[in-house]
Design a protein around this motif. Sequence first.
Motif, short mmCIF file in Angstrom:
data_model
loop_
_atom_site.label_atom_id
_atom_site.label_comp_id
_atom_site.label_asym_id
_atom_site.label_seq_id
_atom_site.Cartn_x
_atom_site.Cartn_y
_atom_site.Cartn_z
N UNK A 11 0.79 -1.18 0.34
CA UNK A 11 0.41 0.29 0.11
C UNK A 11 0.62 1.23 0.11
N UNK A 68 -7.81 -6.15 -2.15
CA UNK A 68 -8.63 -5.71 -1.28
C UNK A 68 -9.73 -5.88 -1.70
N UNK A 107 -11.40 2.93 -4.11
CA UNK A 107 -11.03 2.01 -3.22
C UNK A 107 -9.57 2.76 -2.44
N UNK A 108 -8.64 2.38 -3.50
CA UNK A 108 -7.43 2.76 -3.12
C UNK A 108 -6.75 3.92 -3.64
N UNK A 122 -8.52 6.72 -3.51
CA UNK A 122 -9.04 7.66 -1.95
C UNK A 122 -7.83 7.64 -1.43
N UNK A 123 -7.10 7.02 -0.80
CA UNK A 123 -6.09 6.97 -0.50
C UNK A 123 -4.48 7.74 -1.45
N UNK A 181 -2.00 2.77 10.74
CA UNK A 181 -0.21 2.97 10.26
C UNK A 181 -0.28 4.32 9.79
N UNK A 230 -0.51 9.61 6.57
CA UNK A 230 -2.48 9.79 6.75
C UNK A 230 -2.59 8.39 7.77
N UNK A 242 -3.53 4.87 7.78
CA UNK A 242 -3.79 4.03 7.17
C UNK A 242 -4.60 3.11 7.73
N UNK A 290 -11.94 3.52 3.59
CA UNK A 290 -11.90 3.09 2.48
C UNK A 290 -11.83 2.72 2.13
N UNK A 291 -11.05 1.62 2.50
CA UNK A 291 -11.34 0.36 1.89
C UNK A 291 -11.27 -1.20 3.02
N UNK A 292 -11.55 -2.25 2.44
CA UNK A 292 -11.68 -3.42 3.46
C UNK A 292 -10.77 -4.58 3.35
N UNK A 293 -9.54 -5.21 3.49
CA UNK A 293 -9.04 -6.39 3.35
C UNK A 293 -9.58 -8.12 3.01
N UNK A 294 -9.50 -8.21 2.42
CA UNK A 294 -9.52 -9.61 1.97
C UNK A 294 -8.86 -10.50 3.25
N UNK A 333 -16.15 10.23 3.44
CA UNK A 333 -15.18 10.98 3.55
C UNK A 333 -15.15 12.03 4.83
#
Lengths: 292, 313
Positions: free
Chosen positions: A13, A42, A53-54, A56-57, B114, B124, B126, B161-165, B232
């Motif tokens: 990331x 993701x 989604x990525x 946005x970061x 992190x 940021x 994260x 804003x994201x989720x991990x698999x 956001x």
Amino acid sequence: MSEHSLRQVQHWLQTVLIVRGDLDDKLLQAYAHDGVMLDTLIKSTDKISAQQRVDIYAAGYVLRLVDCLRCEFSLLAQYMGDTLFSTFAKAFIVTVPSKSWSLYYLGEQFAEFLAQTKPQGIIDVAQQTMVDLPAQIALFERTKSEVLVAQGLEKNVTATELSIEQQMLTCLVNNTDIQAAPCLRVITLDYPILELISQIEACIAKLEVMPDELILPIQQPCYLALTRIHYRFRVWSLAHWQYLLLGFCIQGSSFNMAIKQTALQLEVSSDELTSDAMMWLPQAINMGLLFQ
Amino acid sequence: MTSYIQKQPFAASAIEQINPLGFGLGLRSEHYPYLMQKPVTGVDWFEIISENYIDNYGYGRHVLEQLMADFPIVMHGVSMNIGSSSALDFDYLEKLKALADFVKPAWISDHLCWTGFAGVNSHDLLPMPLTEESLKHVINRVNQVQDFLQRPLVLENPSTYLEFQNSSLTEPEFFTQLVEQTQCAMLLDVNNVYVSAYNHGFCPRTYIKNLPLKSIVQMHLAGPTLSGHCLIDTHDKPVPEPVWELYQLAQSLCGPVSTLLEWDANIPAFPELVAELNKAKTVLAGQIPHAPVQNNHQQGCISTPLVLAKEKL
């Protein structure tokens, strides 16, 4: 379910955030580094894809740091205009990723970056001035930032409770303890920019864009002292010998030693410089440059 | 789940001793002139961004020192990097501790996130994959930090804003285990719950009910922005009605908990912020303000703006 380790996820990331390019380029580079495919890491939803989604970061990373630079270099942003400033700020962020937990250090190398990336091969003097000035303004603003957060003289009993006249008298009688104010910084520039700075500040105060007909400085050496008095920022133009003298004081030399070092560097008589320095000393104390 | 590390009794007792501070605001440099010229009313306490006052001996430190005489202060950080795979930054922790020695804060908080890895800092907050590996890692680091600071750490739920698999735990499950294993406390950002719930499609009320409620010592309120299909966490708008509803629920479950309004971009005048903060009191009295979630019609919506306190004198 994917079995990526925490370390692998974070490396991936962070690579996506900091490497150069659009999101596709970033994802390709991150894949090359870590062998991680976006969709294995993701989740996507019906509303928003993993790529969005990525993004946005990734977009937020740059925008946030550009905002921070705009905050620290507000005069430069006004002078350059927002679009041009953002272009250089983005290039800087991608080229020199932040290595500190503190945003204070984010802009530490920005002036140097601007100096190194300015267009080369310009013959016209006016154009040369235009491309030289951003790095000069950035150096001024960066130094100002340092002055504003450094230890000052506000809590120094001698500097705050004795009257200026008392301090001057004390210094003239005994100048062995004269020191540079801890918040004092001296810089040398290729252009005398203070008048330009005033013009920019006036535009900011009036919420105006920069006029087309700015009065630009003519190239010549400029020596400045930046300091703080009672939490107020102060900037003073210096003679060359004053710049050198203060520089030696900042490095820790005693006032008398700094006079000798300055005389040696300028190849002038130490006695002659001592006379000038002693005449200037009360004023230097009054200006928040030196204290006892 | 197996216990990863021995519990720290000092931390447990310290959390029990935390009393509610009432209703507070974030200290921002935009308000320094107002705060130094007028009697400050309508606010019970202030929260500072720790990083803005570390190594800062300018006017900001002076203002802080003046306020410390009259108000409780809480230190809220953004750089502890508690979830990173890189080693803890003890230089940072040393400076944080030195600031705490000066400020004597009611508590010190940061985020479950992190911010950088291998020497680079994104600035940021994260998200982490919510796995057993991450949990073990964070438990170990929270214990190290608490040992170093000699006080309990308070950790905030981030907006994501994201989720991990590979996430195998929900955030409430993660926090519950973390609190149990380390005796740390929790800062519940109600707006972050709303933002993450909207973005990931979970029920925010269920999320709050499943948190370790007894360990929540503070709540954050803020206004997000709807940008396309995502909410956001912009900290630049009034608190919207759905967030007030969640705040009401959380306070009813936790008892009176210190409340802090965050506003970090397009910052209004201080009295306007106090007025927005006062809405929290009406919510606790049973009245929910009717404020919509606002849309962003421009490009460049920034999540969780990190506030660089620029000295402006």
